[in-house]
Design an enzyme around this catalytic site. Structure first.
Site, mmCIF file in Angstrom:
data_model
loop_
_atom_site.group_PDB
_atom_site.id
_atom_site.type_symbol
_atom_site.label_atom_id
_atom_site.label_comp_id
_atom_site.label_asym_id
_atom_site.label_seq_id
_atom_site.Cartn_x
_atom_site.Cartn_y
_atom_site.Cartn_z
ATOM 1 C CG ASN A 170 15.846 26.576 19.244
ATOM 2 O OD1 ASN A 170 16.328 26.738 18.121
ATOM 3 N ND2 ASN A 170 16.340 27.166 20.315
ATOM 4 C CD GLU A 268 26.381 32.115 17.658
ATOM 5 O OE1 GLU A 268 26.308 31.716 18.839
ATOM 6 O OE2 GLU A 268 27.047 33.099 17.316
ATOM 7 C CD GLU A 476 23.623 34.391 15.489
ATOM 8 O OE1 GLU A 476 23.172 34.687 14.373
ATOM 9 O OE2 GLU A 476 23.160 33.502 16.206
#
Ligand code: NAD
Length: 495
Positions: A170, A268, A476
């Protein structure tokens, strides 16, 4: 308007016989297959990439081990200088990278320029700044001395070693930059496996990294399908995996990592993010907010809103105004600068969305707007608004990762909180209201790794990002990423 002209260097790059990037140079694949990369705007094949073989995996890991030995001993200021230089080179090659990104992912060209390249350079500079600021602590040991001896202690943050970065399709460029920046600024080396749908920009960025002065082996790019990622995680000489992708793959990655000598894992993952509008919000603000939360990049953003809760007194006018706005969007080629809404990123994803629309209809959810995928060339999916029949509808529970906003009305705040939190996921959420006091009281009650008030989706490198519950492990950005890319060593001294 029409499509922008492709740069000659973009056409030349596409025509190359692509291999991997190992040991500071483009390296042909040793015996693996080839994978076609398709432009989702027209289904045409634009390039072929290598599907890495076992021997390629071994070669990349050996290179990364060598790279680690050099890079981890490089002075922090020198590491930072290379990353700052790479950020400059990203910007200098902005148009080439943006065009490649749009060709491989269908992202609007303006978004490729602004986010995949410019924002990525911004994130990279943020990370580069950390190279010179990673520290341990000095500690006074707590127990009393036995016979007059004294103790002192301190901690060191040491780079974890060879990192495997696994990236989704993405935001193929920006997420790869997050991974290489986290690894390289902490002194790790990294092998990145991009998505098989969107591998091209990273192959080019690896060349720019060498041009920026990165030593051979510190960054390797190995292309291929999912099993290449698995082989890298299970390789006996890799130390950590940093994975971004879907929940089911993330669970498989976590299991593979734990099974392979407790290889460290940061995950993630996706979610089913909730967006709540309190009754005081104007319809205009709500519609802008829904588009910001749910329709940017056709909803293909992990943090995008997917479950929308609107007070029962406002639901009809909200849905009517939203449908009207979505009906005005200019849908078309992502290389045309006037296009406002492009295709989704690949055929399997378009097919998955078609199946979800069929499920929604079968379950009695009401399709208020859109709900069709195109049969013509290109992976186009209409921006879609759905009114669920109940909280258990599939479209309120399964991630669509597409341009689909599913709504449910609520009657009071207790019910709203219950609906927002009744999910196995917890990546992001947002609350929209003019009553700041009310928002402040709701913040601690909402289960999400990131909670926005009167905004949604905007990520900042200084603000930690990651999921709770089944949306992930680790963070992150901020300084939080340092814990995940370093090991803590404690040193005690008796004197
Ligand atoms: P995916 O899980 O299908 O694939 C992600 C990557 O994993 C790809 O490179 C793929 O080749 C690789 N892979 C597949 N099987 C593997 C295996 N067994 N072992 C190792 N690697 C394997 O995800 P996708 O469809 O590319 O991306 C969309 C998903 O990513 C969505 O669910 C979205 O929410 C999530 N996402 C999360 C974040 C975040 O920061 N939390 C950001 C972007 C996307």
């Amino acid at each position: 308007m029409s499509d922008i002209a492709l740069l000659p260097c973009v056409n030349a790059f596409l025509a190359r016989d692509h291999g991997h990037y190992i040991d500071g140079r483009t390296t042909p694949s040793q015996g693996g297959g080839r994978i076609a990369v398709r432009n989702p705007a027209n289904d045409q094949t634009i390039a072929h990439i290598a599907d890495a073989s076992e021997r390629d995996v071994d070669q990349a890991v050996a290179s990364a081990r060598q790279g680690f030995n050099t890079w981890s001993r490089t002075a922090p200021a020198a590491r930072a200088a290379v990353l700052f230089k790479l950020a400059e080179l990203l910007e200098a090659n902005r148009e080439e990278l943006a065009q490649l990104e749009t060709l491989q992912s269908g992202k609007l060209i303006g978004m490729s320029r602004a986010f995949e390249v410019e924002q990525a350079a911004h994130f990279l500079r943020y990370y580069a700044g950390w190279a010179t600021k990673i520290t341990g602590q000095t500690i006074t040991p707590s127990l009393p001395s036995f016979a007059g001896e004294r103790y002192s202690a301190y901690t060191l943050r040491e780079p974890i070693g060879v990192v495997v970065g696994i990236v989704p399709w993405n935001f193929a460029t920006m997420i790869a930059i997050w991974k290489l920046a986290s690894a390289l600024t902490t002194g790790c080396s990294i092998i990145i496996k991009p998505s098989e749908f969107t591998p091209l920009t990273l192959l080019r960025i690896a060349e720019l990294a060498s041009e920026a002065g990165l030593p051979a082996g510190a960054l390797n790019v190995l292309t291929g399908a999912g099993q290449v990622g698995k082989a890298l995680i299970e390789h006996p000489d890799t130390d950590k995996v940093s994975f971004t992708g879907s929940v089911p793959t993330g669970i498989a990655v976590g299991q593979a990592a734990m099974g392979a000598r407790l290889t460290r894992a940061t995950l993630e993952l996706g979610g089913k993010n909730a967006v709540a509008f309190l009754p005081d919000v104007s319809i205009d603000t709500a519609v802008n907010g829904i588009i910001e939360a749910g329709f940017l990049h056709s909803g293909q953003i992990c943090a995008a809103g997917e479950r929308f809760y609107v007070h029962r007194s406002r639901i009809d006018e909200t849905l009517a105004a939203l449908s009207q706005r979505l009906g005005q969007l200019k849908i078309g080629s992502p290389l045309d600068e006037s296009t406002q809404f492009g295709p989704v990123a690949n055929k399997p994803h378009q097919q998955k969305l078609a199946e979800l629309f069929a499920t929604a209809r079968a379950e009695g959810s009401q399709i208020i707007h859109g709900g069709q995928v195109s049969s013509g060339p290109g992976c186009f999916v209409e921006p879609t608004v759905i009114l669920a029949s109940s909280a258990s509808d599939t479209l309120l529970n399964q991630e669509t990762f597409g341009p689909v906003a599913t709504f449910l009305p609520y009657d009071n705040e207790d019910e709203l909180l219950h609906l927002m939190n009744a999910s196995p996921y917890g990546l992001s959420a947002s609350v929209w209201t003019n009553d700041l006091g009310k928002a402040m009281r709701l913040i601690p009650e909402i289960q999400a790794g990131t909670l926005w008030v009167n905004m949604h989706t905007l990520l900042d490198p200084a603000v930690p990002f990651g999921g709770i519950k089944a949306s992930g492990v680790g963070r992150e950005f901020g300084s939080a990423f340092i814990d995940d890319f370093t090991e803590l060593k404690s040193v005690m001294i008796r004197y």
